[in-house]
Motif scaffolding. Structure first.
Motif, short mmCIF file in Angstrom:
data_model
loop_
_atom_site.label_atom_id
_atom_site.label_comp_id
_atom_site.label_asym_id
_atom_site.label_seq_id
_atom_site.Cartn_x
_atom_site.Cartn_y
_atom_site.Cartn_z
N ASP A 19 0.83 -1.21 0.00
CA ASP A 19 0.00 0.00 0.00
C ASP A 19 0.86 1.26 0.00
N ASP A 20 2.15 1.11 -0.31
CA ASP A 20 2.95 2.30 -0.57
C ASP A 20 3.95 1.96 -1.68
N SER A 86 2.87 6.99 0.10
CA SER A 86 1.88 5.96 0.40
C SER A 86 0.74 6.06 -0.60
N SER A 88 -2.37 5.79 -0.07
CA SER A 88 -3.52 6.57 0.40
C SER A 88 -3.29 8.05 0.11
N ARG A 91 -3.95 8.61 -3.54
CA ARG A 91 -5.38 8.63 -3.84
C ARG A 91 -5.98 9.96 -3.44
N ALA A 92 -5.53 10.47 -2.28
CA ALA A 92 -6.12 11.69 -1.76
C ALA A 92 -5.81 12.88 -2.67
N SER C 70 -6.12 -2.65 6.53
CA SER C 70 -4.74 -2.21 6.29
C SER C 70 -3.91 -2.35 7.54
N ARG C 83 3.55 -0.33 4.39
CA ARG C 83 2.08 -0.27 4.42
C ARG C 83 1.51 -1.37 3.58
N ARG C 85 -2.26 -3.37 2.44
CA ARG C 85 -3.70 -3.19 2.39
C ARG C 85 -4.30 -4.36 1.66
#
Lengths: 564, 477, 150
Positions: A19-20, A86, A88, A91-92, C70, C83, C85
């Motif tokens: 996720d990163d 990352s 997230s 995405r942001a 996550s 990280r 997920r």
């Protein structure tokens, strides 16, 4: 090379869970490194080391392309910071339209080099045959799918909403990839190389689905985008199943005979009936024959293609049917390719002593093949639950999900609307099973029972030479003549012995891969020439070196003077 | 005597003692002991750094380099103890020259430590020149035609560098004198940095150009690096490891100090673009040159040029991430490259040749050594789980985010070097093994210790180390 | 990557199980170094890999429809951490990984150690790889007379 096998699996799993950007590329490159080590398992053969090197270079190229893509995606966020790496954060803060377009291109290069999109496919036909068969199966069936996953993750998830034209480059690459892949496959005479080239074709089919999904999503048809993405993911699963199965079969044949040259095989259906049956299922599935799974995913892709007239953009209205035609051609050629593979390897008579002395594969191998064959059949007969299971992944990416298929009567699937199209794998299966049994019964009941066993007529030439059978080369010849001349510069020359000489005539076939001839070979020559030029610097005398130092000093002083 | 004084006293005393010890076996052991003591002393100094004085400055930046330096000097002395056994046994180095070698090893360690701890630009110049002259002698130790030629080349180009750097140092004093007055304050870095804004920008610019070229010669920047491959190839392998792993870093550290000085001046030349250009040129040229190498030690010497270029580029880009990546890369490259030289030294002894064509199929003929070399070269190529992957990842992503064109150039250069090393590595490690020259005892301890550190750092940087790197990166600006 | 390094508690057990699977594979890779030379070592490694892949496949299948989970592990980039997920797309990807591994490992088990299932057949493959700039072979295979043009 044993330690690299679990490491390879771990790398592939890490990519999918990442996720990163760092974790993703760490897993990605780790997977490349481990699979490189597996490819050079048999490094006593120079060919394998070369294959590994080509593969490693392409992998490094892909990783760097993805690194650049992630750099752009991170730049769209909170400036340059570690946190921005990352997913997230990416995405942001979606990238700007220009950055997103560059990300699309880099993802095509990076994931495409791993998946095998033309013209970045050159490592596949080299590396897959060099690796041990279980590794070939993993690389072909699973690792290329990890690349597809990477493309989906970056383009559908991280790069923000697509622009109307995003589907165009993807489709333009994917359609030719499908056709070129299967054409390569048709010209190969090495069983594992045929399978490796066929992987290129299937990656093309998957990327056609992805390109359609992008085109439909960006042009206000998310429902169709969901259909196309589902088709692509379904084909991902299918290809993992049948390509692993086929590589296992090739491995079993290789172990049984020591051969992967088609010209040395033949008639293995007698010695290895169970392997032959499993391979038949795999070959039928990859040729997209109902009621097997390959048909369902390609049919779903065509359903999406048939909805292209609803698109508002003229360019796409023209392009998508053209890609559809390429896809149809690829499907037909794939069928020819696997008729050829199966027919030459398993049917007819053995072409070598090794092939005639083959024995059935061991229990582990047969179990692995049988379970994959059953899964191929199951996914073909019961596509509804598979489609439903994929919707959890499809819905967040394109915004909508396909209507539920699992509960429909008689196990049929209706991807768009009842009146438009539906498919029922179960009925097709029942029909084929019934009609085939009836036909067999009818032949038995009404056919001539007066069977007479006698030697085949040999046209007056005594000696029962199995080499007189139809061969892989002869099967491919019409297609080689039609497509190979321009695309692969295929040449055939026949050397006839002088009259009266009983020596056999020789046919030599030469062909070249245009991607190699026009892209990678010149690149290699350029690097070589450059290094040759630059190498002169290593052999100067001390005066020249001192001159260089003072030249640098003068240059810097000039820069200083200009700057001031 | 302060801790720093002790830190400098240990190698200098050791050098004296080693010059007097005739038995090379004892000398090798003493060498290890002195290096270990120096390393412990470095740790003590870094844990409790003294306040900045006119002579000594210990801050975040040089703490990192000092620890790295102490560690690699220690592990290299371990490797050297094994290495000299083989060289003495084959008669390549007679006892007298081994005595010289061990003494000079400690002189080199002393000079590098001095260059790192000093706050005085003049002393730094002296220290770096001591280090250069020492290595000149060590490079020529084998007295072969090639070794003498390499030493001579190194001496000539090194002297030019010495002269340029001296002139640059004098220019700094000239620029500082009107502001800080006469005396040693005009050479003290921490004083200069505080007052540099009032200096004449023209003089500071000129000083920067001369210092960049002078110390850049030692870093191995293109086109000043002609001495580097020969010096690495012809000298004893432990010295190749120290050269690549440490001396280049010390010279780069000097460049960084000068860069910080210039960057603190608002009207002076921006040092970033110059460093970026020099770094990228080195990276690209070395990447291209790698393809035609036929000598295994020269091959990795060019790889060092490539990586020093990468670091200089990173520091030229600047900013917290690029500086962090540059410092991390400095540490990772030092550890990995010295591990490579340890393995290469053993491989060359095992095969009796440094020619790449004589070293093939190592994973088959010497599995442990071969795979260690494969792991180390894969690490320097930037494959995970090595720490080099982390620093290159950070550098490529952050560069492309800020300057896309440079990011692409960086990626292409990296790919060029990657391809060359991959091809050479395949030849060294795989294929049919070449004949062995005889049995060799390999010092696996240092190789595996370095590789373990590099691999752990690539997966997980301990927070304390990450913080230290971050603070130093912030100070670099 | 030690398994005890998991810091975030707010993660689905499925993801933790998958992380444990990956860690187990890495440990298995480390363990395979000494095992590779022992008799039965490769069977052990392939068997364990198959078991782990079945576990991963099962976990991924069961989390196809679940909510995303996550996890942040201490290894990885400083500040950022590693990280992970698990969403539906990752579950689809893991299905492929698990399935492929679960099928390939038993397949590899079927071969006696030292006889790897495949490879180039000891140089028996015809020289000249496909994408070579020009491939020229006499006949289709050395011992086979030409197929006559149709």
């Amino acid at each position: 090379m044993l330690p690299f096998y679990p490491a390879f699996l771990a790398g592939m799993m890490l990519v999918v869970l990442a996720d990163d950007a760092f974790t993703f590329l760490f897993g990605w490159e780790f997977m490349s490194l481990a699979s490189f080590a597996l490819v050079v398992s048999h490094h006593g053969v120079a060919e394998n080391v070369r294959a590994g090197l080509v593969y490693l270079m392409m992998a490094a190229f892909g990783t760097l392309a993805l690194m650049l893509a992630f750099g752009l995606l991170a730049a769209g966020g909170e400036g340059v910071s570690l946190q921005a790496l990352s997913f997230s954060a990416m995405r942001a803060h979606g990238p700007t339209p220009l950055a997103a377009a560059v990300v699309l291109g880099l993802a095509l290069l990076g994931a495409g080099s791993k998946a095998g999109l033309v013209p970045l496919h050159v490592w596949l036909p080299l590396a897959h045959p060099a690796a041990p068969s279980h590794v070939s199966a993993l690389m072909s069936g699973v690792m290329t799918k990890v690349a597809v996953y990477g493309f989906i993750r970056i383009v559908f998830d991280l790069a923000g909403p697509p622009a109307w034209w995003w589907g165009v480059p993807v489709l333009l690459v994917a359609g030719p990839t499908a056709v070129a892949g299967v054409l390569y496959a048709l010209m190969q005479t090495d069983v594992k190389r045929v399978l490796a080239c066929s992987t290129i074709e299937n990656i093309g089919i998957i990327f056609v689905g992805l390109g359609l999904a992008l085109a439909f999503e960006a042009n206000g048809a998310p429902a169709v985008a969901a259909l196309a993405l589902t088709a692509a993911l379904f084909h991902v699963v299918n290809h993992a199943l049948f390509k692993s199965l086929l590589f296992f079969g090739a491995g079993a044949v290789l172990v049984a005979t020591g051969e992967k040259r088609m010209g040395m095989l033949g008639g293995l259906i007698h010695a290895m009936p169970q392997t032959a049956l499993a391979m038949l299922v795999g070959a039928a599935a990859i040729s997209a024959l109902p009621p097997l799974n390959g048909f369902v995913s390609e049919w779903l892709t065509f359903q999406a293609i048939l909805l292209s007239p609803d698109l508002p953009v003229w360019g796409l209205k023209m392009l998508i049917p053209a890609v559809g035609a390429l896809l149809a051609l690829a499907a037909a050629l794939a069928a020819a390719c696997f008729v050829r593979l199966y027919g030459i390897v398993f049917l007819g008579r053995p072409r070598s002593a090794a092939a005639s002395q083959a024995r059935e594969a061991d229990g582990f191998t047969r179990t692995a093949m049988a379970s994959l064959a059953v899964l191929c059949l199951a996914a073909g007969i019961l596509p509804g639950p598979v489609i439903d299971a994929l919707q959890g992944a499809v819905a967040p990416l394109v915004g909508v999900r396909m209507t539920g298929q699992g509960h429909l009567a008689w196990l049929s699937i209706i991807p768009v609307a009842e009146g438009r199209s539906s498919y029922n794998g179960f009925l097709v299966f029942v029909f084929i099973a019934l009609s085939a049994s009836l036909a067999a019964l009818a032949v038995h009941a009404f056919g001539s029972r007066a069977v007479r066993r006698a030697p085949a007529w040999d046209c007056g030439f005594p000696g029962d030479d199995p080499l007189a059978q139809y061969s892989a080369e002869s099967f491919a010849q019409p297609l080689r003549r039609v497509f190979g001349r321009s695309l692969f510069a295929a040449r055939e020359t026949v050397t006839m012995p002088p009259p009266g000489d009983m020596a056999p005539a020789r046919l030599s076939v030469s062909e070249r891969d245009p991607a190699w001839a026009f892209l990678f070979a010149p690149l290699g020559r350029a690097v070589s020439a450059l290094s040759g030029r630059a190498n002169a610097i290593a052999h100067l005398n001390i005066r020249n070196y001192l001159a260089l130092v003072f030249g640098a000093l003068v240059l810097l002083l000039v820069v200083l003077a200009l700057w001031a | 005597m302060s801790l720093v004084g002790l830190l400098l006293a240990i190698p200098s005393a050791a050098a004296l003692v080693l010059a007097l010890v005739p038995d090379w076996r004892l000398a090798a052991r003493l060498n290890v002991g002195a290096s270990a003591a120096s390393f412990l002393m470095v740790l003590a100094v870094v844990r409790d750094p003294p306040a900045a004085g006119p002579l000594v400055l210990i801050d975040g930046l040089n703490s990192i380099v000092l620890v790295l330096n102490g560690f690699v000097v220690f592990t290299t002395s371990l490797f050297s103890a094994r290495y000299v056994v083989h060289e003495a046994a084959t008669g390549r180095l007679p006892p007298l020259r081994l005595r010289l070698y061990h003494a000079l090893y400690q002189v080199l360690a002393f000079a590098m430590t001095l260059a790192l701890v000093t706050n005085n630009l003049g002393v730094m110049w002296v220290a770096i020149e001591i280090a250069t002259l020492t290595t000149v002698v060590v490079v020529g130790l084998y007295r072969t035609h090639e070794a003498i030629e390499a030493a001579w080349k190194y001496f000539m180009l090194g002297s030019v560098g010495i002269a340029l750097a001296l002139f640059g140092t004098i220019l700094v004093y000239v620029a500082a004198q009107p502001v800080v007055g006469e005396g040693q304050d005009g050479m003290i870095w921490s004083v200069l940095v505080g007052k540099v804004a009032a200096f004449d920008p023209g003089l500071i610019n000129l000083a920067f150009v001369f210092l960049l070229l002078g110390y850049g010669t030692k870093v191995g920047l293109t086109p000043l690096n002609a001495w580097l491959p020969d010096a690495h190839a012809e000298g004893p392998t432990p010295v190749s490891a120290v050269l690549s792993g440490l001396l280049l870093n010390v010279a780069l550290y000097a460049v960084l100090r000068v860069k910080m000085l210039v960057a603190a001046h608002p009207d002076a030349l921006a040092p970033g673009p110059l460093l970026m250009a020099a770094g990228l040129a080195s990276l690209l040229l070395a990447g291209v040159m790698l393809y035609r190498r036929r000598d295994i030690k020269r091959l990795f010497a060019y790889s060092s040029i490539e990586h020093m270029g990468l670091m200089v580029f990173a520091f030229g880009i600047g900013g917290p991430i690029a500086n962090f990546a540059g410092l991390l890369h400095m540490a990772m490259h030092a550890l990995t490259k010295s591990a490579i030289y340890f393995a290469v030294g053993a491989a060359a002894q095992a095969k009796g040749s440094q020619r790449l064509s004589d070293i093939t199929g190592l994973t088959q003929s010497h599995p442990a050594l071969g795979w260690a070399l494969v792991a180390a070269v894969a690490a320097i190529m930037g494959m995970p789980p090595a720490g080099v992957f982390m620093s290159e990842f950070l550098l490529v992503t952050s560069t492309f985010a800020r300057m896309p064109a440079l990011g692409v150039a960086l990626a292409v250069s990296l790919l060029l070097g990657f391809g060359a090393l991959a091809g050479k590595l395949a030849g060294i490690a795989f294929g049919t093994p070449s004949p062995d020259a005889g049995p060799v005892k390999v010092a696996y301890g240092p190789i595996f210790a370095h590789l373990a550190l590099v691999f752990v750092a690539g997966v997980w940087l301990p927070p304390a180390i990450a913080d230290a790197l971050r603070q130093a990166a912030a100070a670099l600006g | 990557m030690p398994a005890s390094a998991i810091t975030s508690a707010a993660s689905a057990p499925a993801l933790q199980l998958l992380v444990a699977g990956i860690v187990a594979l890495v440990l298995l890779a480390a363990g395979a170094v000494p095992l590779a030379r022992k008799a039965g070592g490769s069977a052990l490694v392939y068997g364990a890999a198959a078991a782990i892949c079945v576990l991963v496949l099962g976990t991924a299948l069961s989390s196809l429809g679940g909510a995303p989970a996550s996890l942040i592990l201490p290894p990885g980039l400083p500040e950022l951490g590693g990280r992970l997920r698990l969403d539906a797309l990752a579950a689809v990807g893991l299905d492929g990984d698990g399935l492929g591994g679960a099928a390939a490992s038993p397949f590899a088990l079927g071969f006696p150690p030292g006889c790897a299932p495949g490879g180039a057949g000891g140089g028996a493959s015809p020289p000249g790889a496909m994408p070579a700039t020009s491939r020229r072979r006499n006949g289709c295979c050395p011992s086979i007379p030409p197929s006559w043009p149709a």
